[in-house]
Design an enzyme around this catalytic site. Structure first.
Site, PDB file in Angstrom:
ATOM      1  N   ASN A   7       0.852  -1.188   0.000  1.00  0.00           N
ATOM      2  CA  ASN A   7       0.000   0.000   0.000  1.00  0.00           C
ATOM      3  C   ASN A   7       0.893   1.246   0.000  1.00  0.00           C
ATOM      4  OD1 ASN A   7      -1.358   2.315   1.127  1.00  0.00           O
ATOM      5  ND2 ASN A   7      -3.047   0.983   1.694  1.00  0.00           N
ATOM      6  N   HIS A  10       1.071   6.357   1.592  1.00  0.00           N
ATOM      7  CA  HIS A  10       1.877   7.354   2.315  1.00  0.00           C
ATOM      8  C   HIS A  10       3.008   7.953   1.491  1.00  0.00           C
ATOM      9  CE1 HIS A  10      -0.734   6.945   5.563  1.00  0.00           C
ATOM     10  NE2 HIS A  10      -0.479   5.666   5.752  1.00  0.00           N
ATOM     11  N   HIS A  43      -5.677   3.647  -1.450  1.00  0.00           N
ATOM     12  CA  HIS A  43      -7.002   3.957  -0.907  1.00  0.00           C
ATOM     13  C   HIS A  43      -7.402   5.350  -1.386  1.00  0.00           C
ATOM     14  CE1 HIS A  43      -9.653   4.178   3.011  1.00  0.00           C
ATOM     15  NE2 HIS A  43     -10.327   4.479   1.924  1.00  0.00           N
ATOM     16  N   ARG A  45      -9.466   7.959  -0.755  1.00  0.00           N
ATOM     17  CA  ARG A  45     -10.373   8.409   0.308  1.00  0.00           C
ATOM     18  C   ARG A  45     -11.312   9.500  -0.189  1.00  0.00           C
ATOM     19  NH1 ARG A  45     -10.153   7.713   5.717  1.00  0.00           N
ATOM     20  NH2 ARG A  45      -8.756   6.057   6.386  1.00  0.00           N
ATOM     21  N   ARG A  49      -7.190  12.859   1.004  1.00  0.00           N
ATOM     22  CA  ARG A  49      -6.087  13.389   1.818  1.00  0.00           C
ATOM     23  C   ARG A  49      -4.718  12.944   1.303  1.00  0.00           C
ATOM     24  NH1 ARG A  49      -6.898   9.923   7.329  1.00  0.00           N
ATOM     25  NH2 ARG A  49      -8.976  10.792   7.170  1.00  0.00           N
ATOM     26  N   GLU A  70      -8.637   0.356  -2.619  1.00  0.00           N
ATOM     27  CA  GLU A  70      -9.446   0.372  -1.395  1.00  0.00           C
ATOM     28  C   GLU A  70     -10.406   1.536  -1.509  1.00  0.00           C
ATOM     29  OE1 GLU A  70      -6.701   0.799   1.787  1.00  0.00           O
ATOM     30  OE2 GLU A  70      -5.900  -1.197   1.555  1.00  0.00           O
ATOM     31  N   THR A 101      -7.977   3.454   8.629  1.00  0.00           N
ATOM     32  CA  THR A 101      -9.224   2.676   8.684  1.00  0.00           C
ATOM     33  C   THR A 101      -9.305   1.919  10.009  1.00  0.00           C
ATOM     34  OG1 THR A 101      -8.850   2.391   6.333  1.00  0.00           O
ATOM     35  CG2 THR A 101     -10.696   1.198   7.279  1.00  0.00           C
ATOM     36  N   GLU A 151     -10.858  -9.354   3.377  1.00  0.00           N
ATOM     37  CA  GLU A 151      -9.562  -8.998   3.953  1.00  0.00           C
ATOM     38  C   GLU A 151      -9.814  -8.831   5.444  1.00  0.00           C
ATOM     39  OE1 GLU A 151      -7.105  -6.017   2.039  1.00  0.00           O
ATOM     40  OE2 GLU A 151      -6.289  -5.413   3.977  1.00  0.00           O
ATOM     41  N   HIS A 196      -3.479  -4.491   7.832  1.00  0.00           N
ATOM     42  CA  HIS A 196      -3.566  -3.355   8.751  1.00  0.00           C
ATOM     43  C   HIS A 196      -2.650  -3.560   9.953  1.00  0.00           C
ATOM     44  CE1 HIS A 196      -4.946   0.266  10.610  1.00  0.00           C
ATOM     45  NE2 HIS A 196      -5.556   0.536   9.489  1.00  0.00           N
TER      46      HIS A 196
HETATM   47  N1  PXP Z   1      -5.773  -3.005   4.264  1.00  0.00           N
HETATM   48  C1  PXP Z   1      -6.729  -2.028   4.329  1.00  0.00           C
HETATM   49  C2  PXP Z   1      -8.111  -2.391   3.878  1.00  0.00           C
HETATM   50  C3  PXP Z   1      -6.421  -0.724   4.748  1.00  0.00           C
HETATM   51  O1  PXP Z   1      -7.392   0.214   4.802  1.00  0.00           O
HETATM   52  C4  PXP Z   1      -5.077  -0.427   5.089  1.00  0.00           C
HETATM   53  C5  PXP Z   1      -4.715   0.969   5.492  1.00  0.00           C
HETATM   54  O2  PXP Z   1      -4.913   1.838   4.432  1.00  0.00           O
HETATM   55  C6  PXP Z   1      -4.122  -1.456   4.990  1.00  0.00           C
HETATM   56  C7  PXP Z   1      -4.500  -2.733   4.606  1.00  0.00           C
HETATM   57  C8  PXP Z   1      -2.686  -1.213   5.293  1.00  0.00           C
HETATM   58  O3  PXP Z   1      -2.493  -0.909   6.640  1.00  0.00           O
HETATM   59  P1  PXP Z   1      -1.075  -0.423   7.134  1.00  0.00           P
HETATM   60  O4  PXP Z   1      -0.793   0.864   6.445  1.00  0.00           O
HETATM   61  O5  PXP Z   1      -1.250  -0.291   8.610  1.00  0.00           O
HETATM   62  O6  PXP Z   1      -0.087  -1.489   6.754  1.00  0.00           O
END
Ligand code: PXP
Length: 244
Positions: A7, A10, A43, A45, A49, A70, A101, A151, A196
């Site tokens: 992901n 960031h 994601h 959003r 953001r 996402e 999330t 997930e 997550h």
């Molecule tokens: N899976 C989902 C559905 C999420 O919303 C997120 C956070 O955006 C992640 C995985 C990844 O989480 P993390 O950034 O804590 O690894």
């Protein structure tokens, strides 16, 4: 072998700090792919953001692996997903004020709305996963509304691991819930992903869950990448997953 979706939200968080063009999310995605990522997750959003609409289109055009979008189940975002046609979407709950999330979707309570969203996306050939807590009833509801997979939200797993350790009661109970929810997913022929809060410490224990198809990991990899470079950060995570 469990796959790794990286992901890269960031990367966009850093870019949006100056609202400029660097660091490029496409460049980041290509580095992640070269380092072994099996898919790229973003994601989009509702408050935009970090990831912007253009990022999603650019990534779909540029990456060689699969795009996992996402998204919340809102009309505006569904429209974009139907336009972009990512390989996967993961439907997530979304609150404006949250940092990330915070919990899973309440599929049980919102079956009608979510079933219609799943139907529209599946008709476009998109594989649809639902982000849910480790809860048997929520997993069953995902199957009932026709989702392709789940997930499992590993936020509590990560929190209890960090705060109380692997031998604590609340960690063990959460891990047991993850095992049971995973069994329910497999029984109902749902694809099984998890994500997550997963990081370089807690990933090994998570690999013990049978039938997992893919992890989605963002924050820990991007944070590690600041020190090691993104390529090494992804490679190191891949290696931990492959070792199990
Ligand atoms: N899976 C989902 C559905 C999420 O919303 C997120 C956070 O955006 C992640 C995985 C990844 O989480 P993390 O950034 O804590 O690894």
């Amino acid at each position: 072998m469990i796959k790794l979706g990286v992901n890269i939200d960031h990367i966009a968080t850093i870019r949006q700090a100056r609202k400029g063009e660097i660091p490029s999310v496409v460049d980041a995605a290509l580095i992640c792919e070269k380092a072994g990522a099996n898919s790229i997750t973003v994601h989009l959003r509702e408050d935009r953001r970090h990831i912007q609409d253009k990022d999603v289109y650019d990534l779909k055009k540029s990456i060689k692996t699969k795009l996992n979008l996402e998204m919340s189940a809102t009309d505006d975002i569904i429209k974009i997903a139907l336009n972009v046609k990512p390989a996967f979407v993961c439907i997530v709950p979304e609150k404006r004020q949250e940092l990330t999330t915070e919990g899973g979707l309440d599929v049980k309570k919102n079956k009608k709305n979510l079933a219609s969203c799943v139907e529209k996306l599946k008709k476009a050939g998109i594989v649809v996963n639902m982000f849910v807590e480790a809860d048997i009833e929520q997993v069953l509801a995902c199957s009932q509304i026709g989702a392709d997979g789940v997930e499992i939200h590993t936020g509590k797993y990560a929190k209890f691991y960090k705060e109380n350790g692997r031998n604590s009661l609340n960690f063990k109970e959460e891990f047991e819930r993850i095992l049971k929810a995973s069994q329910e997913a497999t029984k109902n022929k749902l694809l099984l992903n998890a994500g997550h809060g997963l990081d370089y410490d807690n990933i090994k224990h998570m690999c013990k869950v049978p039938n997992l198809k893919e992890f989605n990991i963002g924050f820990s990899i991007i944070a590690q990448g600041i020190f090691t470079g993104l390529r090494t950060a992804v490679k190191d995570m891949k290696e931990l997953i492959n070792k199990g």
